[in-house]
Motif scaffolding. Structure first.
Motif, PDB file in Angstrom:
ATOM      1  N   SER A 174      15.737  36.609 -15.734  1.00  0.00           N
ATOM      2  CA  SER A 174      14.765  37.169 -16.513  1.00  0.00           C
ATOM      3  C   SER A 174      15.780  37.589 -17.548  1.00  0.00           C
ATOM      4  CB  SER A 174      14.117  38.159 -16.016  1.00  0.00           C
ATOM      5  OG  SER A 174      13.172  38.727 -17.489  1.00  0.00           O
ATOM      6  N   LEU A 175      15.758  36.429 -18.807  1.00  0.00           N
ATOM      7  CA  LEU A 175      16.715  36.597 -20.088  1.00  0.00           C
ATOM      8  C   LEU A 175      15.385  38.401 -20.711  1.00  0.00           C
ATOM      9  CD1 LEU A 175      17.865  35.367 -22.553  1.00  0.00           C
ATOM     10  CD2 LEU A 175      16.086  34.599 -23.654  1.00  0.00           C
ATOM     11  N   ARG A 176      14.515  38.575 -20.654  1.00  0.00           N
ATOM     12  CA  ARG A 176      14.148  40.005 -20.751  1.00  0.00           C
ATOM     13  C   ARG A 176      14.931  41.204 -20.323  1.00  0.00           C
ATOM     14  NH1 ARG A 176      11.017  43.345 -18.521  1.00  0.00           N
ATOM     15  NH2 ARG A 176       9.942  42.460 -17.521  1.00  0.00           N
ATOM     16  N   ARG A 177      15.327  40.765 -18.690  1.00  0.00           N
ATOM     17  CA  ARG A 177      15.893  41.993 -17.976  1.00  0.00           C
ATOM     18  C   ARG A 177      17.575  42.158 -18.221  1.00  0.00           C
ATOM     19  NH1 ARG A 177      11.385  40.413 -13.193  1.00  0.00           N
ATOM     20  NH2 ARG A 177      10.265  42.242 -13.522  1.00  0.00           N
ATOM     21  N   GLU A 178      17.829  40.451 -18.523  1.00  0.00           N
ATOM     22  CA  GLU A 178      19.203  40.709 -19.162  1.00  0.00           C
ATOM     23  C   GLU A 178      19.484  41.376 -20.022  1.00  0.00           C
ATOM     24  OE1 GLU A 178      21.828  36.868 -20.866  1.00  0.00           O
ATOM     25  OE2 GLU A 178      20.085  36.488 -19.396  1.00  0.00           O
ATOM     26  N   ALA A 179      18.824  40.898 -21.158  1.00  0.00           N
ATOM     27  CA  ALA A 179      18.728  41.850 -22.804  1.00  0.00           C
ATOM     28  C   ALA A 179      18.881  43.379 -22.112  1.00  0.00           C
ATOM     29  CB  ALA A 179      17.993  41.007 -23.772  1.00  0.00           C
ATOM     30  N   PHE A 180      18.052  43.632 -21.956  1.00  0.00           N
ATOM     31  CA  PHE A 180      17.842  45.064 -21.403  1.00  0.00           C
ATOM     32  C   PHE A 180      18.536  45.900 -20.992  1.00  0.00           C
ATOM     33  CE2 PHE A 180      13.224  45.317 -22.195  1.00  0.00           C
ATOM     34  CZ  PHE A 180      13.521  46.280 -22.869  1.00  0.00           C
ATOM     35  N   CYS A 181      19.717  44.987 -19.465  1.00  0.00           N
ATOM     36  CA  CYS A 181      21.027  45.050 -19.299  1.00  0.00           C
ATOM     37  C   CYS A 181      22.108  45.549 -20.715  1.00  0.00           C
ATOM     38  CB  CYS A 181      21.564  44.719 -18.512  1.00  0.00           C
ATOM     39  SG  CYS A 181      20.208  44.969 -16.784  1.00  0.00           S
ATOM     40  N   TRP A 202      12.619  34.749 -25.169  1.00  0.00           N
ATOM     41  CA  TRP A 202      12.652  35.525 -25.930  1.00  0.00           C
ATOM     42  C   TRP A 202      12.649  37.038 -25.105  1.00  0.00           C
ATOM     43  CZ3 TRP A 202      14.622  35.919 -31.032  1.00  0.00           C
ATOM     44  CH2 TRP A 202      14.516  34.897 -32.035  1.00  0.00           C
ATOM     45  N   PRO A 203      13.248  37.838 -25.473  1.00  0.00           N
ATOM     46  CA  PRO A 203      12.807  38.689 -24.965  1.00  0.00           C
ATOM     47  C   PRO A 203      12.569  39.808 -25.545  1.00  0.00           C
ATOM     48  CG  PRO A 203      16.026  38.011 -25.155  1.00  0.00           C
ATOM     49  CD  PRO A 203      14.612  37.642 -25.725  1.00  0.00           C
ATOM     50  N   LEU A 204      11.325  39.805 -24.735  1.00  0.00           N
ATOM     51  CA  LEU A 204      10.056  40.935 -25.402  1.00  0.00           C
ATOM     52  C   LEU A 204       9.489  42.196 -24.269  1.00  0.00           C
ATOM     53  CD1 LEU A 204       8.328  41.356 -28.269  1.00  0.00           C
ATOM     54  CD2 LEU A 204       6.627  39.760 -26.724  1.00  0.00           C
ATOM     55  N   GLY A 205       9.339  42.860 -24.304  1.00  0.00           N
ATOM     56  CA  GLY A 205       8.916  44.081 -23.677  1.00  0.00           C
ATOM     57  C   GLY A 205       7.345  44.621 -24.479  1.00  0.00           C
ATOM     58  N   SER A 206       6.393  44.625 -23.785  1.00  0.00           N
ATOM     59  CA  SER A 206       4.981  45.386 -24.088  1.00  0.00           C
ATOM     60  C   SER A 206       4.496  45.387 -23.521  1.00  0.00           C
ATOM     61  CB  SER A 206       4.573  44.154 -24.999  1.00  0.00           C
ATOM     62  OG  SER A 206       3.425  43.788 -25.742  1.00  0.00           O
ATOM     63  N   ILE A 207       3.664  47.016 -24.134  1.00  0.00           N
ATOM     64  CA  ILE A 207       3.467  48.252 -22.710  1.00  0.00           C
ATOM     65  C   ILE A 207       2.139  48.413 -23.898  1.00  0.00           C
ATOM     66  CG2 ILE A 207       5.248  49.874 -22.929  1.00  0.00           C
ATOM     67  CD1 ILE A 207       3.408  49.199 -20.127  1.00  0.00           C
ATOM     68  N   ALA A 208       1.162  48.648 -22.946  1.00  0.00           N
ATOM     69  CA  ALA A 208      -0.210  49.555 -23.766  1.00  0.00           C
ATOM     70  C   ALA A 208      -0.371  50.586 -22.723  1.00  0.00           C
ATOM     71  CB  ALA A 208      -1.178  48.720 -23.693  1.00  0.00           C
ATOM     72  N   ARG A 209      -0.238  51.816 -23.777  1.00  0.00           N
ATOM     73  CA  ARG A 209      -0.781  52.757 -22.331  1.00  0.00           C
ATOM     74  C   ARG A 209      -2.524  53.267 -23.489  1.00  0.00           C
ATOM     75  NH1 ARG A 209       4.713  55.369 -22.409  1.00  0.00           N
ATOM     76  NH2 ARG A 209       5.153  53.687 -24.567  1.00  0.00           N
ATOM     77  N   ILE A 210      -2.936  53.645 -22.140  1.00  0.00           N
ATOM     78  CA  ILE A 210      -4.875  54.091 -23.472  1.00  0.00           C
ATOM     79  C   ILE A 210      -5.027  55.119 -22.159  1.00  0.00           C
ATOM     80  CG2 ILE A 210      -7.304  53.779 -22.897  1.00  0.00           C
ATOM     81  CD1 ILE A 210      -6.102  50.923 -22.608  1.00  0.00           C
ATOM     82  N   ASP A 211      -5.458  55.918 -23.959  1.00  0.00           N
ATOM     83  CA  ASP A 211      -5.683  57.765 -23.590  1.00  0.00           C
ATOM     84  C   ASP A 211      -6.253  58.558 -24.366  1.00  0.00           C
ATOM     85  OD1 ASP A 211      -4.996  60.698 -22.263  1.00  0.00           O
ATOM     86  OD2 ASP A 211      -3.903  60.632 -23.880  1.00  0.00           O
ATOM     87  N   ASN A 212      -7.225  58.720 -23.890  1.00  0.00           N
ATOM     88  CA  ASN A 212      -8.754  58.871 -24.448  1.00  0.00           C
ATOM     89  C   ASN A 212      -9.622  58.193 -25.728  1.00  0.00           C
ATOM     90  OD1 ASN A 212      -8.400  62.160 -23.338  1.00  0.00           O
ATOM     91  ND2 ASN A 212      -6.860  62.504 -24.758  1.00  0.00           N
ATOM     92  N   ASP A 213      -9.595  57.094 -24.896  1.00  0.00           N
ATOM     93  CA  ASP A 213     -10.115  55.902 -25.566  1.00  0.00           C
ATOM     94  C   ASP A 213      -9.178  55.037 -26.533  1.00  0.00           C
ATOM     95  OD1 ASP A 213     -12.646  56.128 -24.113  1.00  0.00           O
ATOM     96  OD2 ASP A 213     -13.345  57.590 -24.908  1.00  0.00           O
ATOM     97  N   LEU A 244      14.028  41.974 -28.665  1.00  0.00           N
ATOM     98  CA  LEU A 244      16.006  42.205 -28.400  1.00  0.00           C
ATOM     99  C   LEU A 244      16.054  40.501 -28.627  1.00  0.00           C
ATOM    100  CD1 LEU A 244      15.612  44.499 -25.051  1.00  0.00           C
ATOM    101  CD2 LEU A 244      16.484  44.904 -27.421  1.00  0.00           C
ATOM    102  N   ALA A 245      17.862  41.145 -29.132  1.00  0.00           N
ATOM    103  CA  ALA A 245      18.533  39.497 -28.778  1.00  0.00           C
ATOM    104  C   ALA A 245      18.975  39.204 -27.290  1.00  0.00           C
ATOM    105  CB  ALA A 245      19.722  39.403 -29.742  1.00  0.00           C
ATOM    106  N   GLN A 246      19.042  38.674 -27.099  1.00  0.00           N
ATOM    107  CA  GLN A 246      19.818  38.264 -25.827  1.00  0.00           C
ATOM    108  C   GLN A 246      20.768  39.223 -25.509  1.00  0.00           C
ATOM    109  OE1 GLN A 246      20.534  34.000 -23.900  1.00  0.00           O
ATOM    110  NE2 GLN A 246      21.753  35.090 -22.268  1.00  0.00           N
ATOM    111  N   ASN A 247      21.403  39.340 -26.602  1.00  0.00           N
ATOM    112  CA  ASN A 247      23.166  40.744 -26.329  1.00  0.00           C
ATOM    113  C   ASN A 247      22.846  42.323 -26.271  1.00  0.00           C
ATOM    114  OD1 ASN A 247      22.405  40.617 -29.245  1.00  0.00           O
ATOM    115  ND2 ASN A 247      24.549  40.016 -29.830  1.00  0.00           N
TER     116      ASN A 247
END
Length: 289
Positions: A121-128, A235-246, A255-258
């Motif tokens: 995973s390029l994303r996990r590599e980039a986050f490390c 491309w290392p992209l992280g995306s998260i949606a959180r839902i609270d009170n409608d 991120l870049a790979q580095n």
């Protein structure tokens, strides 16, 4: 009804979960048809070094289009942002935790420079790299059990996986720790399932009863960012949606790979405006690609 699925243990477990819920709804058994995908056949290449669009889904979707099966069950993060015009995601069942988790004999803080990280995973590599772990990358493919075994055998010191898959397979005892979604932001749609049907399918209305609206809105927001940016796992992209009170709060980080942060942002919108929210956030990020 006939469902198409990959033959991995996780894919079959996820499919059987859907089959059970459909049996509870209709009182009728669903037949399973196993279909081998391109991703199952290619086990030696890093995914981001190849054209990976639909690599785990296209053969299944073709079977749905040609009416060999009535529907297919996918891990939603594997579903391309652009489906065939005759297909649709008929339902997104309730989502599992989207977090990444650590599989290792060592704690995250105790990993030394040069410890081996097994990942494709390029994303996990980039986050490390972002967190300056300075780990030595070792490409690793295979099913969940195989990757866990490689850690236990000492072939690699650590791997990182989606918590949802381990939970579905009853393998949470191997989790050393869970990463917060802010520290290691998951892939869009991670932890969710997608049930694909033809748009004109006679079973679509029944499948739709398995939909979990809140989960659907969250992953719609995340996947819209990916679609609008026009990028895949290259491309290392992280995306998260959180839902609270409608309200949906959508956070994405590119991120870049580095490990360099190219852009990150957070936007909010009322529940029900997931697609518009994803488009707005993607628009802010486009200049950084």
């Amino acid at each position: 009804m006939i469902v198409g699925t990959r033959g991995s243990e996780l894919a079959l477990t996820q499919t059987n979960y859907i089959r059970k819920h459909l049996f509870d709804l209709t009182g009728k058994e669903v037949e399973t048809k196993i279909i081998k995908t391109t991703g199952d056949k290619i086990t030696t290449s890093q995914l981001y070094n190849m054209n990976s669009k639909g690599i785990f889904t296209k053969e299944l979707d073709r079977a749905v289009l040609e009416e060999e099966v009535d529907f297919a069950v996918h891990s939603l993060k594997d579903v391309p942002t652009e489906l065939d015009e005759d297909l649709e995601i008929a339902a997104v069942p309730i989502r599992e935790f989207p977090n990444d988790v650590l599989i290792s004999n060592y704690s995250w803080d105790d990993l030394n420079e040069g410890s081996t990280l097994g990942t494709s995973s390029l994303r996990r590599e980039a986050f490390c790299n972002l967190h300056e772990k300075k780990l030595e990358l070792r490409p690793i493919r295979g099913n969940i059990g195989t990757r866990i075994q490689k850690v236990l055998n000492g072939e690699v010191d650590v791997t990182i996986m989606a918590e949802a898959g381990l939970k579905r397979l009853g393998l949470t005892k191997f989790i050393k720790s869970r990463f917060s979604v802010d520290y290691m932001t998951p892939a869009a749609g991670q932890g969710a399932l997608a049930i694909i049907t033809r748009k004109d399918s006679s079973v679509k209305a029944t499948i739709r009863k398995l939909n979990h609206y809140v989960s659907e809105q969250a992953v719609l927001a995340e996947k819209t960012v990916l679609e609008e940016l026009g990028i895949g796992c290259q491309w290392p992209l992280g995306s998260i949606a959180r839902i609270d009170n409608d309200q949906i709060e959508l956070y994405s980080i590119l991120l870049a790979q580095n490990g360099e942060i190219l852009h990150k942002g957070t936007l909010k919108a009322p529940l029900g405006e997931a697609i518009e929210l994803g488009k707005k956030l993607a628009k802010k990020m486009k200049d950084f690609i």
